[in-house]
Scaffold this motif. Structure first.
Motif, PDB file in Angstrom:
ATOM      1  N   ASP A  55      26.685  22.504 -29.151  1.00  0.00           N
ATOM      2  CA  ASP A  55      25.466  23.518 -28.550  1.00  0.00           C
ATOM      3  C   ASP A  55      25.719  24.788 -29.129  1.00  0.00           C
ATOM      4  O   ASP A  55      24.734  25.403 -29.450  1.00  0.00           O
ATOM      5  N   ALA A  56      26.999  25.379 -29.188  1.00  0.00           N
ATOM      6  CA  ALA A  56      27.106  26.577 -29.940  1.00  0.00           C
ATOM      7  C   ALA A  56      26.634  26.607 -31.364  1.00  0.00           C
ATOM      8  O   ALA A  56      25.895  27.525 -31.922  1.00  0.00           O
ATOM      9  N   GLU A  59      22.822  26.506 -31.633  1.00  0.00           N
ATOM     10  CA  GLU A  59      22.411  28.005 -31.076  1.00  0.00           C
ATOM     11  C   GLU A  59      22.451  28.893 -32.194  1.00  0.00           C
ATOM     12  O   GLU A  59      21.777  29.581 -32.631  1.00  0.00           O
ATOM     13  N   ASP A  60      23.748  28.928 -32.842  1.00  0.00           N
ATOM     14  CA  ASP A  60      24.037  29.715 -34.193  1.00  0.00           C
ATOM     15  C   ASP A  60      23.060  29.458 -35.261  1.00  0.00           C
ATOM     16  O   ASP A  60      22.455  30.352 -35.785  1.00  0.00           O
ATOM     17  N   GLN A  63      19.560  30.678 -34.301  1.00  0.00           N
ATOM     18  CA  GLN A  63      19.490  32.196 -34.407  1.00  0.00           C
ATOM     19  C   GLN A  63      19.462  32.510 -35.984  1.00  0.00           C
ATOM     20  O   GLN A  63      18.866  33.689 -36.168  1.00  0.00           O
ATOM     21  N   LEU A  68      16.168  32.719 -32.362  1.00  0.00           N
ATOM     22  CA  LEU A  68      16.874  33.286 -31.087  1.00  0.00           C
ATOM     23  C   LEU A  68      16.884  34.499 -31.253  1.00  0.00           C
ATOM     24  O   LEU A  68      17.548  35.082 -32.254  1.00  0.00           O
TER      25      LEU A  68
END
Length: 70
Positions: A55-56, A59-60, A63, A68
């Motif tokens: 998940d990280a 997300e990175d 982004q 994001l």
């Protein structure tokens, strides 16, 4: 074709980015971006990397693509 629900904020950001591309619609641009992310993940898998999605990491990546807020 299936519909995907995303936030109004994300739609606005996609539309803003799409205006500065050769894509005719924000839908075309969003499809391209999603295809590129999936292709990258599939390539990693084909090279023997773990298929589990972190998940990280996702997300990175989102982004870094500007989807994001920091």
């Amino acid at each position: 074709m299936a519909d995907i629900s995303i936030s109004d904020d994300l739609i606005e950001r996609i539309e803003t980015r799409a205006e500065h591309t050769e894509f005719e619609t924000a839908d075309d641009y969003a499809g391209y971006v999603l295809n590129e992310v999936l292709a990258s993940l599939e390539e990693d898998d084909a090279q023997g990397r773990e298929l589990a999605v972190d998940d990280a990491g996702v997300e990175d990546r989102l982004q870094s693509l500007g989807y994001l807020n920091e």
